[in-house]
Scaffold this motif. Structure first.
Motif, PDB file in Angstrom:
ATOM      1  N   ARG A 128       0.852  -1.201   0.000  1.00 44.04           N
ATOM      2  CA  ARG A 128       0.000   0.000   0.000  1.00 44.04           C
ATOM      3  C   ARG A 128       0.880   1.240   0.000  1.00 44.04           C
ATOM      4  N   ALA A 129       0.894   1.941  -1.140  1.00 41.41           N
ATOM      5  CA  ALA A 129       1.857   3.020  -1.346  1.00 41.41           C
ATOM      6  C   ALA A 129       1.261   4.410  -1.205  1.00 41.41           C
ATOM      7  N   SER A 130      -0.046   4.529  -1.223  1.00 38.01           N
ATOM      8  CA  SER A 130      -0.663   5.835  -0.992  1.00 38.01           C
ATOM      9  C   SER A 130      -2.022   5.622  -0.351  1.00 38.01           C
ATOM     10  N   ARG A 179       2.988  15.643  -7.935  1.00 37.32           N
ATOM     11  CA  ARG A 179       2.666  14.721  -6.842  1.00 37.32           C
ATOM     12  C   ARG A 179       2.933  13.281  -7.284  1.00 37.32           C
ATOM     13  N   PRO A 180       3.715  12.509  -6.514  1.00 39.41           N
ATOM     14  CA  PRO A 180       3.916  11.091  -6.838  1.00 39.41           C
ATOM     15  C   PRO A 180       2.587  10.350  -6.924  1.00 39.41           C
ATOM     16  N   GLY A 181       2.528   9.423  -7.872  1.00 41.20           N
ATOM     17  CA  GLY A 181       1.314   8.642  -8.079  1.00 41.20           C
ATOM     18  C   GLY A 181       0.457   9.136  -9.221  1.00 41.20           C
ATOM     19  N   ARG A 182       0.585  10.416  -9.598  1.00 37.49           N
ATOM     20  CA  ARG A 182      -0.199  10.926 -10.718  1.00 37.49           C
ATOM     21  C   ARG A 182       0.343  10.347 -12.023  1.00 37.49           C
ATOM     22  N   TYR A 366       7.793   3.244  -1.673  1.00 35.82           N
ATOM     23  CA  TYR A 366       8.436   3.739  -2.886  1.00 35.82           C
ATOM     24  C   TYR A 366       7.981   5.138  -3.284  1.00 35.82           C
ATOM     25  N   MET A 367       6.697   5.433  -3.141  1.00 33.10           N
ATOM     26  CA  MET A 367       6.183   6.730  -3.574  1.00 33.10           C
ATOM     27  C   MET A 367       6.384   7.830  -2.527  1.00 33.10           C
ATOM     28  N   GLY A 368       6.950   7.467  -1.365  1.00 27.66           N
ATOM     29  CA  GLY A 368       7.303   8.490  -0.391  1.00 27.66           C
ATOM     30  C   GLY A 368       6.395   8.595   0.806  1.00 27.66           C
ATOM     31  N   ASP A 369       5.494   7.606   0.989  1.00 25.80           N
ATOM     32  CA  ASP A 369       4.524   7.710   2.079  1.00 25.80           C
ATOM     33  C   ASP A 369       5.079   7.250   3.422  1.00 25.80           C
ATOM     34  N   PRO A 402       1.963  10.903  -1.813  1.00 29.61           N
ATOM     35  CA  PRO A 402       1.524  10.304  -3.083  1.00 29.61           C
ATOM     36  C   PRO A 402       0.012  10.130  -3.125  1.00 29.61           C
ATOM     37  N   TRP A 403      -0.518  10.219  -4.341  1.00 34.33           N
ATOM     38  CA  TRP A 403      -1.954  10.062  -4.553  1.00 34.33           C
ATOM     39  C   TRP A 403      -2.199  10.042  -6.059  1.00 34.33           C
TER      40      TRP A 403
END
Length: 408
Positions: A128-130, A179-182, A366-369, A402-403
């Motif tokens: 679960r990354a975001s 934003r990471p994840g976009r 990985y995405m920074g959460d 991230p989102w």
């Protein structure tokens, strides 16, 4: 047992779609099915067969997705379903393993997905990354702080989303890397975002749009639908369901939120937003934002070394990571990650490990959460050198949170 598995072609779409409809328990209207078909990359589909019967399906979108420090090619896993008659036979495991091998062969070091059920994908190495906030704001409690940003050159304009599509697309393209994840949207994804047939409304109004713009063009937009409602005394009690709100700067963000929250005949606003949503800081009484917390994007490192070397880091780190990965065995082993704010490298190592982690833990961070310290506290990873997990967590942390913002 194993079953035949292969990509499908466009002529097999009705069978592919039929498996998904049965697996998810929905009925897709023909026009919506055609839209999904147009989004599908048929060379990236997989279907599992039991004789002549298609029993399991999945697909991948080829994304350019924002990660900390830049963008990467990412395999966007989607359309995963197995007929209820063929559960517990290894169909899903076979598809997931084949799909990850295909993603690796395509040169994508990372895979990402939205999970229909949060218990499914951890066993295939996804973490679960975001996270997302599902919240409601009652209009009476939506006052802003007195120093909320404002720009007198900005003006609001109500528009038909289809008529201002070009401006919306340009604005989104200008903020997608923030934003990471976009992820970047193709024409077909925009067709889906702005679709406004009856089946897309779910009992709400047609899709509506508010623009924030100045003489140079669009600086933000909000897409929303309204559920009209009146109580027993004929007092308006409507709800505004926010679909998207994107802005290029704080003043445009504040103006759009104010327009959403001030809507006539509406008493509450519902939305799904990132956990660091700027609105929280704008509200004079943030307790009026009644929020639920849920998982959003799940991430899987398909090639650990390439993935870790490709992103940016917030602090220096030099750590030997022992990775446990029985789905993608090429990842299993020890890797030395050496990184600072200027770059990173990740190479095979023979030194004793500082930490031992399941590959899903790296995906979650990985995405920074920043979930590594939480996982350590939960006993989900092992620290051999005191402080190593905190050092790695600090280096991998990122702001903004991230989102992804749109289910794929």
């Amino acid at each position: 047992m194993t079953y035949p598995i292969r990509p499908i072609d466009a002529s097999e779409w009705p069978l592919f779609s039929g498996v998904l409809q049965e697996a998810f328990g929905w009925t897709t209207p023909p026009s919506q099915s055609e839209r999904y078909k147009a989004m599908t990359e048929f060379d990236r589909t997989l279907a599992v067969f039991d004789g002549d019967l298609m029993v399991g399906v999945t697909s991948v979108f080829s994304f350019r997705m924002t990660v900390p420090g830049g963008q990467l090619p990412v395999g966007g896993v989607t359309a995963v379903g197995v007929l209820p008659s063929h559960r517990r036979r290894g169909v899903l495991s076979q598809m997931m393993r084949r799909q990850l091998a295909d993603i690796r062969e395509r040169g994508e070091p990372v895979a990402a997905l939205y999970a229909s059920e949060s218990v499914i994908y951890g066993r295939f190495g996804y973490g679960r990354a975001s996270s997302s906030l599902s919240f409601r704001i009652d209009k009476h409690g939506s006052a802003f702080v007195k120093d909320a940003p404002a720009d007198p050159s900005l003006r609001l304009r109500v528009a038909n989303p289809a008529d201002v599509r070009a401006g919306i697309e340009r604005l989104f393209a200008s903020v997608v890397t923030a934003r990471p994840g976009r992820y970047e949207r193709t024409k077909e994804f925009w067709d889906d975002t702005l679709a406004d047939e009856e089946s897309d409304r779910h009992g709400l109004s047609s899709l509506r749009c508010m623009l924030a713009e100045d003489d140079r063009g669009v600086r933000g937009y909000a897409l929303y639908r309204i559920k009209s409602s009146w109580d027993e005394n004929d007092v308006a009690n409507g709800e505004l369901h926010l679909i998207e709100l994107e802005s290029a700067d704080p003043a445009a963000c504040a103006l759009l939120w104010r327009s959403v929250l001030n809507r006539d005949l509406v008493t509450k606003v519902r939305a799904y937003r990132p956990t660091d949503e700027p609105l929280i800081a704008l509200l004079a009484d943030p307790r009026q934002l009644r929020a639920g917390y849920m998982d959003e994007l799940w991430v899987r490192l398909v090639e650990v070394d390439r993935a870790l070397a490709a992103r940016a880091y917030s602090a220096p780190v030099d750590v030997v990571i022992e990775v446990e990965d029985d789905v993608c065995p090429w990842n299993a082993g020890r890797w030395r990650l050496t990184a600072d704010t200027t770059g990173a490298e990740c190479k095979p190592a023979e030194d004793e490990p500082d930490i031992t982690v399941p590959v899903s833990a790296l995906g979650s961070a990985y995405m920074g959460d920043g979930q590594l310290v939480q996982l350590l506290g939960a006993g989900m990873l092992r620290e051999h050198v005191p402080g190593a997990v905190r050092a790695l967590a600090t280096a991998m942390s990122w702001s903004p949170k991230p989102w992804a913002g749109k289910v794929f």
